[in-house]
Write a protein that holds these residues in place. Sequence first.
Motif, PDB file in Angstrom:
ATOM      1  N   LEU A  35       0.864  -1.182   0.000  1.00 55.92           N
ATOM      2  CA  LEU A  35       0.000   0.000   0.000  1.00 55.92           C
ATOM      3  C   LEU A  35       0.895   1.224   0.000  1.00 55.92           C
ATOM      4  O   LEU A  35       2.003   1.171   0.533  1.00 55.92           O
ATOM      5  N   THR A  37       0.278   5.298   1.004  1.00 60.91           N
ATOM      6  CA  THR A  37      -0.622   6.407   1.352  1.00 60.91           C
ATOM      7  C   THR A  37       0.110   7.729   1.102  1.00 60.91           C
ATOM      8  O   THR A  37       1.181   7.975   1.665  1.00 60.91           O
ATOM      9  N   HIS A  67      -3.055   5.331  -2.313  1.00 56.43           N
ATOM     10  CA  HIS A  67      -4.237   5.882  -1.645  1.00 56.43           C
ATOM     11  C   HIS A  67      -3.961   7.373  -1.434  1.00 56.43           C
ATOM     12  O   HIS A  67      -2.935   7.737  -0.845  1.00 56.43           O
ATOM     13  N   ASN A 102      -9.794   4.738  -4.007  1.00 54.89           N
ATOM     14  CA  ASN A 102      -8.630   5.042  -3.160  1.00 54.89           C
ATOM     15  C   ASN A 102      -8.351   6.543  -3.080  1.00 54.89           C
ATOM     16  O   ASN A 102      -7.296   6.941  -2.588  1.00 54.89           O
ATOM     17  N   LEU A 126     -10.130   4.305   8.207  1.00 52.53           N
ATOM     18  CA  LEU A 126      -9.037   3.776   7.380  1.00 52.53           C
ATOM     19  C   LEU A 126      -7.863   3.291   8.231  1.00 52.53           C
ATOM     20  O   LEU A 126      -7.098   2.428   7.811  1.00 52.53           O
ATOM     21  N   SER A 129      -9.165  -0.145   9.243  1.00 54.78           N
ATOM     22  CA  SER A 129      -9.041  -1.141   8.165  1.00 54.78           C
ATOM     23  C   SER A 129      -7.583  -1.299   7.699  1.00 54.78           C
ATOM     24  O   SER A 129      -7.314  -1.958   6.697  1.00 54.78           O
ATOM     25  N   VAL A 131      -5.504   0.641   6.285  1.00 51.13           N
ATOM     26  CA  VAL A 131      -4.988   1.354   5.110  1.00 51.13           C
ATOM     27  C   VAL A 131      -3.965   2.384   5.581  1.00 51.13           C
ATOM     28  O   VAL A 131      -2.899   2.545   4.994  1.00 51.13           O
TER      29      VAL A 131
END
Length: 252
Positions: A35, A37, A67, A102, A126, A129, A131
């Motif tokens: 991932l 961010t 994201h 996203n 988030l 979860s 993220v």
Amino acid sequence: MAMEKRIFDSEEDLAVSLAKYIADLSAHFAKNRGLFTVVLSGGCLIECLRKLVEPPYVDSIDWSIWHIFWLDERVVPKTHVDSNYKLAYDGFLSKVPIPPDNVYAIDDTLSAEGAAEEYEARLKQLVSSKVIDISSKSGFPKFDLNLLGMGPDGHVASLFPAHPLLKENEKWVTFIKDSPKPPPERITLTFPVINSSDYIALVVPGAAQADAVGVALGGGSGQNGEALLPVQRVAAEGVLTWFLDKEAASKL
Ligand SMILES: O=C1O[C@H](COP(=O)(O)O)[C@@H](O)[C@H](O)[C@H]1O
């Protein structure tokens, strides 16, 4: 905190180096987290991302892991010329295949207070979860990469000189209704969140920012040793990298 200063002969060279820096971080987080961010500012940052939407990066980056969040947003519709979302969409997001789910834009149907509360609640979901990470040091959300611009007055995000919001140390997201730079109503991430980021790039091209860069990197301080400028409060939990061109660095 590790701090690095990169000074380029031109804004074009800065944009080339910034694209490589971001692509390398994207690959790093793809491998280590699956991932990535990324927090976007408004202002001239978006123009400085232009090399990312060109070959080789547009084809080589795994955009599916990205994201996207906003550092700050003006309380205007997403179609308004002052919207940081519109700026980012037109100049960057519309040109790369980041999954639309996203992209976490601020709710433009709410008041400043409501939008700040809603964005903080969404960030909390988030975090739940997984993220977004949480900093084990600060307890605040920890974004992988925060892309900051800086105004000529040394403001970052919508955190302006001598404003009480500079000292906000509980909320993740807050709002301002008296921004000295128009438009007056905005929402913004707070310093504890900004500073919990793993990587921060402070992207500052142009002569207009030279005085503020001179104060910030020259260590200028007020009477009580307090930071004079908001940008001096930026201190990444991980690595802070300044991207300056010659004009911005001319008072160093
Ligand atoms: O109002 C804002 O200003 C800053 C700096 O903008 P710049 O045009 O001087 O680069 C920006 O980073 C922020 O996101 C924006 O809302």
